[in-house]
Write a protein that holds these residues in place. Structure first.
Motif, PDB file in Angstrom:
ATOM      1  N   ALA A 187       0.802  -1.228   0.000  1.00 55.73           N
ATOM      2  CA  ALA A 187       0.000   0.000   0.000  1.00 55.73           C
ATOM      3  C   ALA A 187       0.833   1.276   0.000  1.00 55.73           C
ATOM      4  O   ALA A 187       1.913   1.325   0.583  1.00 55.73           O
ATOM      5  CB  ALA A 187      -0.921   0.012   1.214  1.00 55.73           C
ATOM      6  N   ALA A 188       0.245   2.271  -0.625  1.00 56.76           N
ATOM      7  CA  ALA A 188       0.740   3.639  -0.522  1.00 56.76           C
ATOM      8  C   ALA A 188      -0.261   4.388   0.343  1.00 56.76           C
ATOM      9  O   ALA A 188      -1.465   4.345   0.087  1.00 56.76           O
ATOM     10  CB  ALA A 188       0.841   4.299  -1.893  1.00 56.76           C
ATOM     11  N   VAL A 189       0.247   5.030   1.379  1.00 55.62           N
ATOM     12  CA  VAL A 189      -0.570   5.939   2.179  1.00 55.62           C
ATOM     13  C   VAL A 189      -0.490   7.273   1.461  1.00 55.62           C
ATOM     14  O   VAL A 189       0.607   7.768   1.177  1.00 55.62           O
ATOM     15  CB  VAL A 189      -0.004   6.058   3.616  1.00 55.62           C
ATOM     16  N   TYR A 190      -1.647   7.846   1.101  1.00 58.11           N
ATOM     17  CA  TYR A 190      -1.636   9.128   0.394  1.00 58.11           C
ATOM     18  C   TYR A 190      -2.353  10.167   1.240  1.00 58.11           C
ATOM     19  O   TYR A 190      -3.507   9.974   1.631  1.00 58.11           O
ATOM     20  CB  TYR A 190      -2.293   9.023  -0.985  1.00 58.11           C
ATOM     21  N   VAL A 191      -1.652  11.271   1.537  1.00 56.05           N
ATOM     22  CA  VAL A 191      -2.230  12.375   2.304  1.00 56.05           C
ATOM     23  C   VAL A 191      -2.014  13.671   1.524  1.00 56.05           C
ATOM     24  O   VAL A 191      -0.974  13.871   0.900  1.00 56.05           O
ATOM     25  CB  VAL A 191      -1.648  12.472   3.738  1.00 56.05           C
ATOM     26  N   ARG A 192      -3.042  14.531   1.562  1.00 55.54           N
ATOM     27  CA  ARG A 192      -2.981  15.790   0.821  1.00 55.54           C
ATOM     28  C   ARG A 192      -3.766  16.849   1.570  1.00 55.54           C
ATOM     29  O   ARG A 192      -4.748  16.559   2.235  1.00 55.54           O
ATOM     30  CB  ARG A 192      -3.585  15.621  -0.582  1.00 55.54           C
ATOM     31  N   LEU A 193      -3.311  18.071   1.434  1.00 53.62           N
ATOM     32  CA  LEU A 193      -4.017  19.209   2.016  1.00 53.62           C
ATOM     33  C   LEU A 193      -3.795  20.426   1.135  1.00 53.62           C
ATOM     34  O   LEU A 193      -2.674  20.685   0.701  1.00 53.62           O
ATOM     35  CB  LEU A 193      -3.497  19.491   3.433  1.00 53.62           C
ATOM     36  N   SER A 194      -4.865  21.175   0.871  1.00 54.70           N
ATOM     37  CA  SER A 194      -4.722  22.406   0.081  1.00 54.70           C
ATOM     38  C   SER A 194      -4.025  23.482   0.879  1.00 54.70           C
ATOM     39  O   SER A 194      -4.125  23.511   2.095  1.00 54.70           O
ATOM     40  CB  SER A 194      -6.069  22.991  -0.327  1.00 54.70           C
ATOM     41  N   LYS A 195      -3.390  24.385   0.171  1.00 54.31           N
ATOM     42  CA  LYS A 195      -2.742  25.506   0.863  1.00 54.31           C
ATOM     43  C   LYS A 195      -3.782  26.364   1.565  1.00 54.31           C
ATOM     44  O   LYS A 195      -3.509  26.936   2.601  1.00 54.31           O
ATOM     45  CB  LYS A 195      -1.887  26.319  -0.109  1.00 54.31           C
ATOM     46  N   GLU A 196      -5.008  26.430   1.013  1.00 51.12           N
ATOM     47  CA  GLU A 196      -6.066  27.214   1.655  1.00 51.12           C
ATOM     48  C   GLU A 196      -6.477  26.605   2.998  1.00 51.12           C
ATOM     49  O   GLU A 196      -6.917  27.295   3.892  1.00 51.12           O
ATOM     50  CB  GLU A 196      -7.303  27.310   0.758  1.00 51.12           C
ATOM     51  N   ASP A 197      -6.345  25.274   3.121  1.00 55.97           N
ATOM     52  CA  ASP A 197      -6.734  24.582   4.343  1.00 55.97           C
ATOM     53  C   ASP A 197      -5.584  24.427   5.322  1.00 55.97           C
ATOM     54  O   ASP A 197      -5.786  24.034   6.455  1.00 55.97           O
ATOM     55  CB  ASP A 197      -7.241  23.163   4.025  1.00 55.97           C
ATOM     56  N   GLY A 198      -4.372  24.690   4.875  1.00 53.94           N
ATOM     57  CA  GLY A 198      -3.183  24.379   5.658  1.00 53.94           C
ATOM     58  C   GLY A 198      -2.954  25.307   6.830  1.00 53.94           C
ATOM     59  O   GLY A 198      -3.524  26.380   6.931  1.00 53.94           O
ATOM     60  N   ASP A 199      -2.080  24.843   7.725  1.00 54.43           N
ATOM     61  CA  ASP A 199      -1.742  25.654   8.895  1.00 54.43           C
ATOM     62  C   ASP A 199      -0.229  25.720   9.077  1.00 54.43           C
ATOM     63  O   ASP A 199       0.259  25.894  10.170  1.00 54.43           O
ATOM     64  CB  ASP A 199      -2.429  25.123  10.159  1.00 54.43           C
ATOM     65  N   VAL A 200       0.514  25.559   7.988  1.00 54.08           N
ATOM     66  CA  VAL A 200       1.957  25.702   8.047  1.00 54.08           C
ATOM     67  C   VAL A 200       2.269  27.187   8.030  1.00 54.08           C
ATOM     68  O   VAL A 200       1.837  27.908   7.148  1.00 54.08           O
ATOM     69  CB  VAL A 200       2.639  24.997   6.848  1.00 54.08           C
ATOM     70  N   VAL A 201       2.987  27.666   9.022  1.00 54.93           N
ATOM     71  CA  VAL A 201       3.305  29.081   9.125  1.00 54.93           C
ATOM     72  C   VAL A 201       4.783  29.256   8.813  1.00 54.93           C
ATOM     73  O   VAL A 201       5.639  28.885   9.601  1.00 54.93           O
ATOM     74  CB  VAL A 201       2.987  29.623  10.540  1.00 54.93           C
ATOM     75  N   GLY A 202       5.044  29.798   7.613  1.00 53.02           N
ATOM     76  CA  GLY A 202       6.431  30.028   7.231  1.00 53.02           C
ATOM     77  C   GLY A 202       7.235  28.746   7.279  1.00 53.02           C
ATOM     78  O   GLY A 202       6.775  27.674   6.937  1.00 53.02           O
ATOM     79  N   ALA A 203       8.470  28.857   7.717  1.00 52.21           N
ATOM     80  CA  ALA A 203       9.350  27.689   7.780  1.00 52.21           C
ATOM     81  C   ALA A 203       9.358  27.069   9.177  1.00 52.21           C
ATOM     82  O   ALA A 203      10.124  26.169   9.458  1.00 52.21           O
ATOM     83  CB  ALA A 203      10.755  28.103   7.382  1.00 52.21           C
ATOM     84  N   SER A 204       8.486  27.573  10.073  1.00 56.97           N
ATOM     85  CA  SER A 204       8.504  27.089  11.449  1.00 56.97           C
ATOM     86  C   SER A 204       7.927  25.683  11.595  1.00 56.97           C
ATOM     87  O   SER A 204       8.209  25.002  12.555  1.00 56.97           O
ATOM     88  CB  SER A 204       7.748  28.049  12.365  1.00 56.97           C
ATOM     89  N   LYS A 205       7.105  25.244  10.625  1.00 54.02           N
ATOM     90  CA  LYS A 205       6.518  23.903  10.683  1.00 54.02           C
ATOM     91  C   LYS A 205       6.869  23.158   9.408  1.00 54.02           C
ATOM     92  O   LYS A 205       6.766  23.704   8.321  1.00 54.02           O
ATOM     93  CB  LYS A 205       4.998  23.984  10.798  1.00 54.02           C
ATOM     94  N   ALA A 206       7.251  21.914   9.567  1.00 54.80           N
ATOM     95  CA  ALA A 206       7.589  21.099   8.398  1.00 54.80           C
ATOM     96  C   ALA A 206       6.341  20.702   7.616  1.00 54.80           C
ATOM     97  O   ALA A 206       6.375  20.593   6.403  1.00 54.80           O
ATOM     98  CB  ALA A 206       8.350  19.861   8.826  1.00 54.80           C
TER      99      ALA A 206
END
Length: 177
Positions: free
Chosen positions: A12-31
């Motif tokens: 199996a391949a585990v596939y995960v995706r999230l749109s940039k509009e839904d994301g919560d990555v702030v700058g380079a502080s979160k991977a």
């Protein structure tokens, strides 16, 4: 004489995706976004007692719109499928797989079955191995249609919000630090 039943093991391949509009990555502080981590954890938890599924890869597209299937990790997963490395795709739900109605349906209903790929959408209770009943014939395409409509609705809302900001003379670009 006892006959041993052999159960197919799915790679199996585990596939995960999230749109940039839904994301919560702030700058380079979160991977990666919390949602990506949460999707991964939900899928791993679901698979922990599935003896017929062995995870061979994890593909992550963090910050990509669901309205297109032109995602880098998705393309890598499809290459793995074509090479025979992967024969099962596991996602949190149909909306994380994709929000575009036509292409989502094409993969789930046509391409994956033709390629012998088992597809599992955990929160939607869908596993292509279990066969389709009449409700799947209606519900899966309907859910894909709703996901597509949601994507278009969000796009309109974001554009209108940016238009209001532009008309008010507010900054509309990227923030440089």
């Amino acid at each position: 004489m006892e006959s041993k039943q052999f159960k197919k093991i799915y790679h199996a391949a585990v596939y995960v995706r999230l749109s940039k509009e839904d994301g919560d990555v702030v700058g380079a502080s979160k991977a990666e976004s919390n949602s990506i981590s949460n999707q991964r954890e939900l899928i791993r938890d679901f698979l922990k007692d599935k003896e017929d599924i062995v995870v061979v890869s994890e593909r992550v597209d963090d910050g990509y719109s669901g309205s297109s299937f032109e995602w880098p990790s998705f393309k890598l997963m499809m290459e793995d499928i074509k090479k025979g490395v992967v024969e099962c795709v596991v996602v949190k739900d149909l909306s994380r797989f994709g929000r575009e109605y036509i292409d989502s349906g094409r993969y789930i209903e046509r391409l994956f079955p033709a390629m012998g790929v088992r597809f599992i959408a955990i929160n939607d209770g869908y596993d292509s191995l279990e066969g389709k009943d009449q409700s799947d014939e209606i519900i899966i395409p309907f859910k894909n249609l709703i996901n597509d409509a949601y994507c278009r609705d969000i796009s309109v809302k974001i554009r209108s919000h940016l238009e209001v900001k532009r008309k008010n003379g507010e900054f509309n670009g990227a923030i440089w630090r």
